[in-house]
Design an enzyme around this catalytic site. Structure first.
Site, PDB file in Angstrom:
ATOM      1  N   GLY A   1       1.182   4.165   2.229  1.00 16.51           N
ATOM      2  CA  GLY A   1       1.347   4.330   0.781  1.00 16.51           C
ATOM      3  C   GLY A   1       0.773   3.164  -0.008  1.00 16.51           C
ATOM      4  O   GLY A   1       0.354   3.328  -1.159  1.00 16.51           O
TER       5      GLY A   1
ATOM      6  N   GLU B   1      -0.033   6.803   8.868  1.00 12.32           N
ATOM      7  CA  GLU B   1       1.036   7.813   8.778  1.00 12.32           C
ATOM      8  C   GLU B   1       1.144   8.743   9.980  1.00 12.32           C
ATOM      9  O   GLU B   1       2.243   9.116  10.380  1.00 12.32           O
ATOM     10  CB  GLU B   1       0.859   8.665   7.510  1.00 12.32           C
ATOM     11  CG  GLU B   1       1.289   7.991   6.224  1.00 12.32           C
ATOM     12  CD  GLU B   1       0.201   7.138   5.590  1.00 12.32           C
ATOM     13  OE1 GLU B   1      -0.785   6.785   6.288  1.00 12.32           O
ATOM     14  OE2 GLU B   1       0.330   6.821   4.399  1.00 12.32           O
TER      15      GLU B   1
ATOM     16  N   ALA C   1       5.186   3.091   2.375  1.00 12.82           N
ATOM     17  CA  ALA C   1       6.392   3.669   1.780  1.00 12.82           C
ATOM     18  C   ALA C   1       7.604   3.023   2.451  1.00 12.82           C
ATOM     19  O   ALA C   1       7.504   2.538   3.577  1.00 12.82           O
ATOM     20  CB  ALA C   1       6.409   5.165   2.027  1.00 12.82           C
TER      21      ALA C   1
ATOM     22  N   GLU D   1      -2.825   3.910  -0.294  1.00  9.22           N
ATOM     23  CA  GLU D   1      -3.001   5.068  -1.190  1.00  9.22           C
ATOM     24  C   GLU D   1      -2.871   4.633  -2.653  1.00  9.22           C
ATOM     25  O   GLU D   1      -3.552   5.151  -3.530  1.00  9.22           O
ATOM     26  CB  GLU D   1      -1.975   6.150  -0.844  1.00  9.22           C
ATOM     27  CG  GLU D   1      -2.261   6.763   0.521  1.00  9.22           C
ATOM     28  CD  GLU D   1      -1.240   7.796   0.933  1.00  9.22           C
ATOM     29  OE1 GLU D   1      -0.097   7.386   1.229  1.00  9.22           O
ATOM     30  OE2 GLU D   1      -1.564   8.988   0.954  1.00  9.22           O
TER      31      GLU D   1
END
Ligand code: NAI
Length: 693
Positions: free
Chosen positions: A116, A141, A70, A119
């Protein structure tokens, strides 16, 4: 292939077979990260995929990797739990839509595929990775104080089973392509980019069965076993990360225990947990610590001349490991020492390092080929960077530099790894003293990310920028520091180590001292750290510093050295060592533990940090925090010494120091910098997040 539509950050092509190739190439950054804009475009792409498409391949247009995660710089826009939920659900709904697509989806992974990014890949039917050392796949994370909140805590256990998944999620690990394949995190690995694309087509055409966890892993997720598994996982996390400071892994376990990995509730609880974690006090510090890394890397952006060849002189502990590290990264390296016998151990250590890091024989061989023993110093003429790591002796270093200067390339820089000799004295007699710079590595080189880049009075901008750039190129974090005794990290660390030893001298048990430090958040207690560094080295650094500053050297340090108890390397220091591990000896075991123990060891470090800040050893407060976090492991959730001062309040710490000065001695006298700091406390530290791209 036919181009259908262009987006700002994504490119879409449909090939004659009907496969849609979606290429992510974030236009404003060297690295692909997922933020508001890039996700909005991805949503539009997913919504508009032609239903007739035969398959979709998500790939990266960047050599740095698939998706690094992210966009963390957008975290600062999250100011309420609602913002956090919006941030989480935006990506989650897109990934859910990808998962539900009736078309076969494949993620092609090169380089970084983290957080992310992974993911995103997990939402696809298949994942294929390039088998290259640059590939790192994982969910880091928890290192930022949050959890994988875009479906990672649910999809990964579903894919590879709870134990395998928790081994990645709880420590925030990343693995190479080979390990990812072994665990089932990716379905296949290929040697070249070309084969990667062919594999994608193969998977779309043949749709092989999707990866499933093993029977054993599935069994562990059974309702009857979940509590047992969860309690074992919690126990193992508790050994490393106290819940008070690191709640994230505990929430991952609790959610899994309650919801398993199959229900919709699992996704919902994941979103709720991450939204709360954004507001835990540790998270802001951990995110900042991460951004500080990017900020340090930024320092190396002004590299002037491309670097191809590195020549290292001195194949001892440091030089040998510096040379092997540079060859591991991909540089041609020549390693010089006085005899072959002196180089041989370094080559042996390099081989062990490459085996560990590279695993594959062809890659190990290539790295070994790049590292060349060079007794005669032929490499000096070709080198772009010359690193001297010989004995810590001014005269010997001086005469070596003079001979090097005659044959060095005009564009090459001369770097010294000295830990204590002033650059100004080292450059005496050089025709071009402006080419000398300090590049101070920490031991062990392959584990310590931080490297102090030392600017002497004569070092010019070009040399300095080249040195900062070089350190970044070899994947280390360059910390710009002024030439001054002990530079930054050792100088700040020393009062902490010496005060811990003083406490032992006063009869406090080493175990109690170390426990106070690890409870504070240090990775290792100061007494064990002193033993690990070597008590002789601690004394020598302490004495060097004492020529310039007031340094208190406890008597027991000299006694231990006289007894030849030098620490881990001799099997005994303040602890005894068996198989390299400290054994608790009954030294002062029943002694009283002072109530101010934590302050006594931590505040000397904080006070020295303020002194360095006042003296301008580094140009910004952020560098002190970055230096201590990445050079010593200073409790990252506290954000470094300067951040700790902000959190506790400068006036509060000042008072505590004054009390200690009265009770324990003048060495605790607050530095004059505290008054300046208190005056400045309204000014905020530089916004590092602005500079992360
Ligand atoms: P070391 O004693 O392990 O190795 C020094 C090597 O230099 C020896 O192999 C020696 O044969 C070689 N050497 C000496 N004179 C030479 C010459 N004229 N030409 C070629 N080779 C020569 O020393 P170590 O520990 O690796 O330290 C090297 C430098 O790094 C020193 O300046 C030290 O202050 C600095 N340093 C050491 C750290 C440590 O933890 N050991 C940490 C950071 C810096």
């Amino acid at each position: 292939m036919e181009q259908t539509k262009n987006y700002e950050h994504w490119k879409i092509d449909q090939d004659p077979q009907g496969i849609v190739w979606v290429t992510f190439d974030r236009h404003d950054s060297k690295v692909n990260t997922l933020g508001k804009e890039t996700l909005e475009e991805l949503k539009s792409i997913v919504d508009q995929l032609p239903p007739t498409a035969k398959g979709v391949v998500f790939q990266s247009g960047k050599s740095s990797g698939f998706v690094a995660g992210a966009d963390i710089t957008e975290f600062e826009n999250i100011t309420s739990e609602k913002d956090a939920l919006d941030f989480v659900t935006r990506a989650k709904s897109i990934f859910n839509a990808i998962e539900k697509l009736p078309i076969t989806t494949v993620a092609l992974i090169n380089g970084f595929c983290l957080g992310g990014g992974y993911e995103f890949a997990l939402a696809c039917d298949y994942r294929i990775a390039l088998d290259d050392p640059s590939v790192r796949i994982g969910l880091p994370e928890v290192k930022l104080g949050i959890i994988p909140g875009w479906g990672g805590t649910v999809r990964l256990p579903r894919l590879i089973g709870v134990l395998n998944a928790m081994n990645i999620i709880l420590p925030g690990s990343a693995v190479d392509a080979y390990k990812a394949k072994k665990l089932g995190m990716v379905d296949d690995i290929t040697r070249t980019e070309h084969l990667l694309k062919r594999a994608a087509v193969f998977y779309i055409n043949t749709k092989p069965p999707k990866h499933q966890p093993s029977f054993f892993q599935k069994l562990l997720s059974h309702n009857l076993l979940r509590s047992f598994v969860a309690s074992r996982l919690t126990q193992s996390v508790a050994k490393k990360a106290p819940r008070e400071h690191y709640p994230a892994p505990y929430l991952v376990i609790e959610n899994w225990q309650r919801d398993g990995a199959q229900s919709d509730d699992a996704m919902e609880h994941e979103s709720k947990a991450i939204s709360e974690l954004f507001f835990h006090p540790s998270t802001a510090s951990l995110v900042r610590a991460f951004l500080l890394q990017s900020y340090l890397k930024e320092q190396g952006k002004k590299l002037l001349t491309p670097i191809q060849h590195i020549h290292v002189i001195g194949a001892g502990t440091m030089g040998g490991d510096i040379a092997s590290w540079c060859a591991l990264i991909g540089y041609q390296v020549t390693l010089q020492d006085r005899t072959e016998e002196q180089i041989a151990p370094a080559i042996k250590r390099a081989y062990a390092l490459y085996q560990k890091k590279l695993k594959q024989p062809r890659l190990i061989q290539a790295a070994m080929d790049r590292l060349m023993p060079d007794i005669k110093g032929h490499g000096v003429k070709q080198a772009d960077v010359i690193i001297e790591a010989i004995f810590e002796n001014l005269e010997v270093k001086n005469s070596l530099y003079k001979s090097l200067e005659q044959s060095m390339k005009s564009t090459a820089i001369l770097a010294t790894n000295t830990s204590s000799l002033p650059l100004e004295e080292l450059s005496v007699g050089l025709k071009n003293p402006e080419r000398l710079v300090g590049i101070h590595f920490f031991n062990p080189v392959s584990l310590m990310q931080l490297v102090e880049v030392v600017r002497g009075e004569n070092t010019n901008d070009d040399t300095y920028n080249q040195a900062l750039g070089f350190v970044t190129k070899i994947k280390r974090l360059p910390l710009p520091v002024k030439s001054s005794p002990g530079f930054l990290v050792n100088r700040i660390l020393m009062p902490y180590l010496l005060e811990a030893i003083q406490l032992v001298d006063e009869g406090v048990a080493p175990v109690s001292i170390d426990k106070a430090a690890t409870n504070f958040g240090m990775p290792m207690g100061p007494v064990e750290l002193a033993d690990t560094v070597g008590l002789d080295i601690c004394l020598s650094v302490g004495e060097i510093l004492s020529h310039h500053f007031s340094v208190h050297i406890p008597e027991i340090l000299r006694t231990r050295i006289n007894e030849k108890k030098l620490g881990r390397k001799t099997g005994q220091g303040f602890y005894q060592y068996r198989d390299g591990k400290p054994v608790v000896v009954p030294l002062y075991q029943n002694a009283e533990v002072p109530t101010n123990l934590t302050d006594r060891i931590i505040l000397p470090l904080i006070n020295e940090a303020v002194r360095c800040w006042r003296e301008g050893i580094v140009s910004e407060e952020d560098f002190i925090d970055a230096g201590l976090i990445y050079g010593t492991g200073f409790a990252p959730f506290r954000g470094g010494p300067m951040r700790y001062i902000q959190t506790e309040g400068a006036e509060n710490i000042l008072q505590r120091l004054e009390t200690l000065a009265k009770e324990c001695g003048e060495r605790f006298t607050p530095d004059a910098g505290w008054q300046k700091l208190i005056k400045n406390s309204t000014k905020t530290s530089k916004k590092i997040s602005e500079t992360t791209h």
